[in-house]
Design an enzyme around this catalytic site. Sequence first.
Site, PDB file in Angstrom:
ATOM      1  N   ASP A 210      37.702  32.065  33.455  1.00 48.76           N
ATOM      2  CA  ASP A 210      36.701  32.919  34.106  1.00 48.76           C
ATOM      3  C   ASP A 210      37.375  34.198  34.588  1.00 48.76           C
ATOM      4  OD1 ASP A 210      37.306  32.641  37.253  1.00 48.76           O
ATOM      5  OD2 ASP A 210      37.691  30.732  36.261  1.00 48.76           O
ATOM      6  N   ASP A 212      37.266  35.239  37.804  1.00 47.42           N
ATOM      7  CA  ASP A 212      37.266  35.165  39.257  1.00 47.42           C
ATOM      8  C   ASP A 212      35.994  35.871  39.761  1.00 47.42           C
ATOM      9  OD1 ASP A 212      38.935  33.933  41.340  1.00 47.42           O
ATOM     10  OD2 ASP A 212      39.046  35.951  42.166  1.00 47.42           O
TER      11      ASP A 212
END
Length: 291
Positions: A210, A212
């Site tokens: 991802d 973040d």
Amino acid sequence: MSDRMIAVIGGSGLYRIDGLEDASWQDVETPWGRPSDQILTGQIDGIEIAFLPRHGRGHVHAPSSVPYRANIDALKRLGVTDLISVSACGSFREEMAPGHFVIVDQFIDRTYLREGSFFGTGCVAHVSLAHPTCPELSATCATVAEDAGVTVHRDGTYLAMEGPQFSTLAESRLFRESWGADVIGMTNMPEARLAREAELCYASIAMVTDFDSWHPDHGEVVIATIIATMSGNAEKARKLIARLPAALGAAHPPCPKGCDRALEGAILTTPEHRDPALVARLDAVAGRVLD
């Protein structure tokens, strides 16, 4: 007969490896408690392999409760020479996208609830962590990953946070913009510190799941999205691991960067003032220099 033994500590999503011959799970007792799980041992291409799921099968250990000292001691006790850490991470860089791997060479340690050393009162030691990963082992991991078709970024800085919550937006921006971190995770510290104290060559493969919370188009971290990306990353990691033994070879010459000699000159407590109980606990980790 090989004098190299490779260990893989598998992070979130990686709870098994494929292709092991004579594979068996075994218990390893340590003076630092029980490791995260039993350790799977076997051979690939005639080279001994050990696999330890960092969170335990079924993911029972939170990042802060992983028994890091027991894990490293158990692997050292088995005869491991090379340790590859595989872990999920968030990315602070647009170019380091979900599904990519980052070969870590530096850490910023923001953990605070974990025992970070095998040494202490009664036997004090200070090892160098200027370069906390092994360049030789890391380079081989990067090359093997690239050969397996993975998009790889070399020389990344990993920010280790305590967790288990993900970052606030303010923290994410700070770590990315002011501190220069490339990826963020919860488990490579104190693991890297302990591996150095145990004189192991250590490499860290961070698998991006991802962006973040800093990314304007992705917003907050969503666990369902992370799990979906994790599955693909784990498959890539298993392919990488299967190719590593052949790339590294059976012989384990002295590490040109001195990872396997990290304790030489590091222990400051004079022999007559060392705590016998602590010295006994250090038999696997530091027996080479304490005997």
